[in-house]
Design an enzyme around this catalytic site. Structure first.
Site, mmCIF file in Angstrom:
data_model
loop_
_atom_site.group_PDB
_atom_site.id
_atom_site.type_symbol
_atom_site.label_atom_id
_atom_site.label_comp_id
_atom_site.label_asym_id
_atom_site.label_seq_id
_atom_site.Cartn_x
_atom_site.Cartn_y
_atom_site.Cartn_z
ATOM 1 N N PRO A 189 -19.181 1.160 5.972
ATOM 2 C CA PRO A 189 -19.795 0.987 7.214
ATOM 3 C C PRO A 189 -19.106 1.961 8.326
ATOM 4 C CG PRO A 189 -18.874 -1.099 6.388
ATOM 5 C CD PRO A 189 -18.512 0.012 5.545
ATOM 6 N N HIS A 446 -10.251 -3.230 -7.455
ATOM 7 C CA HIS A 446 -9.518 -2.054 -6.770
ATOM 8 C C HIS A 446 -10.027 -1.043 -7.097
ATOM 9 C CE1 HIS A 446 -5.178 -1.102 -5.486
ATOM 10 N NE2 HIS A 446 -6.128 -0.670 -4.692
ATOM 11 N N GLU A 471 -0.212 -2.521 0.164
ATOM 12 C CA GLU A 471 0.340 -1.444 -0.766
ATOM 13 C C GLU A 471 0.947 -0.172 -0.115
ATOM 14 O OE1 GLU A 471 -1.503 -0.255 -4.208
ATOM 15 O OE2 GLU A 471 -2.994 0.293 -3.333
HETATM 16 C C1 NOJ Z 1 -3.008 1.706 -8.170
HETATM 17 C C2 NOJ Z 1 -3.291 0.322 -7.246
HETATM 18 O O1 NOJ Z 1 -3.396 1.067 -6.005
HETATM 19 C C3 NOJ Z 1 -2.051 -0.677 -7.325
HETATM 20 O O2 NOJ Z 1 -2.419 -1.645 -6.493
HETATM 21 C C4 NOJ Z 1 -1.935 -0.974 -8.804
HETATM 22 O O3 NOJ Z 1 -0.830 -2.056 -8.795
HETATM 23 C C5 NOJ Z 1 -1.775 0.322 -9.446
HETATM 24 N N1 NOJ Z 1 -2.748 1.192 -9.484
HETATM 25 C C6 NOJ Z 1 -1.552 -0.199 -11.130
HETATM 26 O O4 NOJ Z 1 -2.992 -0.787 -11.483
#
Ligand code: NOJ
Length: 658
Positions: A189, A446, A471
């Site tokens: 968006p 993800h 993260e």
């Molecule tokens: C990259 C991802 O951004 C992270 O969150 C994940 O833990 C690692 N890959 C391993 O899958």
């Protein structure tokens, strides 16, 4: 086919020019559609103020002339629709779907005389349209070279954007700039503040079998679609009949009103089967300990995904009242530099130290759901070779949730390097969702394809990460980020932000928030799966009192009432639990301190116990992050709460009905 032709040609003579309006049910939005000199254009007004100036529509085809010129209007059909539907889970239990629709059946006047339809749906809170192309005797398939859709908004408006075609996919900080600077493509968006004070968001709904739409200024300096290409430069290969995704412009009087716009869901189809097995989830993870360097994804002395750790975490979940546990690094393929290892991930075999059947059994005995994990590193071919067996394997072990990941700048699909957001990427993500549904598996994706509302049709797609999440803390996130997301990324659906980090001052991942703000996220960032991402000792020992909010807060809501918000400054929202009479409020601010008088008039009548988690007077996202005040008060709907949000801080309130 013939029936279709008979239908559209009907009895009337085709029109060579046309100028007509479609209005929203409340009459405030008008979409004007014109056929002039063989080309179709649209423009949009709200309260008689122009929102989108004359904008061209059409498709450029490879190996064929474009569907653009020399058109006549064969027929148009109007319809009104008003229905309220119930969600399986989400920000609202009931969503009203109310629009006026006009379908314009167009045909070329010469040459191949190809036909296509432009279908417009005009809502009280925005406009949408799509291209629909039926199969025709000499026109059975096509290659989209370009989509020529324009969104001719005032270039002096300001856009909130993240760049497209970048290695970290959607995981960028947002920038705000005048629209005339958008010469490079940005994702949707795409939220816009117009010079006359409206808030818009350009997006798409029901993205299937097509490249994802990004936006940039075209050669004529008009904002227009830029569909993510395949590696050969084409945008999509399609068999007819084919409908493009809906092109959507949400239109609101102010940015806060955008946050309750559900057009994207409404433009998707209801599910074809029952999804009553789908359940939103709160979960912890064998995950953050890896980020802070205590454990590793790879095997070895500090390996995270061991049977013993998993059982300990399951015990903790049970004690803490958290229903699920994510386990990353459980399978073969993580040793060495996993991002550089190539397609080595094996989703059918746990590593030696991880007895998956034993863990799954233990979880089941303790009433905890395991969230499985598939890190594909973007090697889609490798994943597709295993995916069905991998889902079946999990399903047989009683594992009903999976978090797949697609880290890496590219996807490898059919032996080629493709964008995650290309037609082939979109198809892969869709295949995975549908296959997961077959095995009654729910997903938290993800590095996903962006949300376009398909979770209405596939409610097992509970959430996605798909934006810069927690993260990235430890330097790459500033407090303003999460005051922007509700007005941008979150308009496309829920996000797993991996909230609930209480270890804020850790040397490896110093977090730019206060403790109270970590709690606020459970309300301000909607997600069908919410993580409590820190390690159990922070919940059980170190910040036991603050954790109570995470234990109490629900994942799925009956109603959502936005309270206050300015993009990039602050955002406060109230939500009512779906399974009780309780309300929850969350608020976040940017780097500035912000004091609010929270009016509780959204409450139902009666008395509530307000359980307040707020920043201490000296709290700050750089120091005294843990300074928190937890207090209770008796309140009703006539009351206010005075709350100070510290720089980078926030608050969370549970309003428990007495
Ligand atoms: C990259 C991802 O951004 C992270 O969150 C994940 O833990 C690692 N890959 C391993 O899958």
């Amino acid at each position: 086919m013939f029936k279709f032709l008979r239908f559209i040609f009907g009895r009337k003579k085709p029109l060579l020019s046309y100028d007509g309006n479609i209005s929203s049910p409340d009459g405030r939005i008008i979409c004007n559609v014109r056929l002039e000199d063989g080309q179709v254009y649209y423009s949009v007004y709200k309260d008689n103020k122009i929102i989108i100036r004359k904008s061209r529509l059409g498709l450029d085809l490879r190996g064929d002339s474009p569907l653009l010129n020399d058109l006549m209007l064969v027929r148009s059909l109007n319809k009104s629709f008003d229905d309220t539907w119930e969600t399986y889970w989400g920000e609202e239990r009931f969503i009203r779907n109310n629009y006026n629709e006009t379908a314009f059946y167009l045909a070329e006047r010469s040459g191949k005389k190809r036909l296509f339809t432009l279908r417009f749906r005009i809502f009280d809170n925005g406009i949408s349209f799509r291209y629909e192309i039926p199969p025709q005797p000499e026109f059975q398939r096509l290659v989209v070279a370009d989509e020529l859709t324009e969104f001719n908004v005032d270039l002096n408006g300001y856009a909130w954007h993240i760049p497209a075609y970048q290695p970290d996919r959607y995981e960028y900080n947002y920038s705000r700039s005048p629209i005339y600077e958008l010469t490079n493509s940005v994702h949707t968006p795409l939220t816009i503040e117009t010079p006359v004070g409206y808030a818009l968001s350009i997006h798409e709904a029901a993205l299937y079998n097509y490249g994802s739409m990004t936006i940039r200024l075209n050669r004529n300096n008009i904002l227009s679609s830029d569909i993510t290409p395949l590696s050969d430069g084409a945008k999509a290969y399609v068999e007819l009949p084919f409908n493009t995704p809906w092109r959507v412009v949400m239109i609101a009087d102010n940015a806060l009103d955008l946050t309750t716009n559900h057009m994207i869901l409404n433009l998707n189809e209801p599910p074809k089967e029952s999804f009553d097995w789908v359940k939103p989830l709160k979960f912890m993870g064998i995950w953050w300990a890896m980020f802070v360097g205590e454990w590793t994804w790879a095997e070895g002395e500090r390996h995270g995904a061991t049977t013993e750790h998993a059982k300990d975490y399951i015990d903790a979940c049970k004690r803490l009242g958290i229903q699920g546990l994510l386990v990353e690094g459980w399978n073969n393929g993580w040793n060495g530099d996993w991002l550089q290892n190539g397609p080595t991930n094996d989703f059918l075999h746990p590593v030696k130290g991880f007895d998956l059947p034993a863990v799954a059994k233990y979880a089941k005995e303790n009433g905890v759901e395991i969230v499985g994990h598939h890190e594909t590193v973007g090697y889609v071919d490798n994943y597709e070779n295993q995916i069905e067996e991998a889902y079946r394997y999990y399903a047989n072990e009683g594992i009903h949730y999976v978090k797949p990941g697609y880290a890496g700048a590219w996807m490898t699909i059919q032996g080629r390097r493709e964008y995650h957001h290309s037609q082939l990427g979109v198809r892969h993500y869709q295949m995975a969702v549908e296959l997961a549904a077959k095995y009654h598996i729910m997903l938290d994706v993800h590095e996903p394809i962006k949300g376009t509302g398909i979770e209405r049709t596939w409610p097992n797609l509970l959430t996605r990460e798909g934006a810069r999440g927690q993260e990235y803390e430890g330097g790459a996130l500033s407090p303003s980020h999460t005051t922007i997301l509700p007005f941008t990324r979150l308009l496309s659906g829920g996000m797993d932000y991996t909230s609930g980090i209480f270890d804020l001052t850790n040397g490896t991942k110093r977090i730019a928030t206060t403790l109270a703000r970590q709690l606020a996220y459970y309300v301000t960032i909607f997600s069908g799966m919410q993580m409590a991402a820190d390690r159990p000792k922070f919940y059980e020992e170190i910040q036991k009192d603050a954790f109570k909010f995470i234990r109490d807060v629900p994942v799925s809501w009956e109603r959502t009432v936005p309270i206050l918000g300015q993009i990039g400054q602050y955002y406060i929202v109230a939500r009512k639990d779906r399974n009780s009479d309780d309300w929850y409020v969350g608020g976040v601010t940017n780097e500035e301190r912000h004091r609010v008088r929270l009016n509780l008039d959204f409450l139902d009548s009666g008395t509530y116990e307000a359980q307040i988690y707020r920043d201490g007077e000296d709290a700050h996202y750089r120091e005294n992050q843990l300074s928190i005040i937890i207090e209770t008060r008796r309140v009703g709907k006539m009351d206010n709460l005075d709350i100070m949000m510290a720089p980078g801080g926030g608050f969370a309130v549970r309003l428990k009905k007495l």
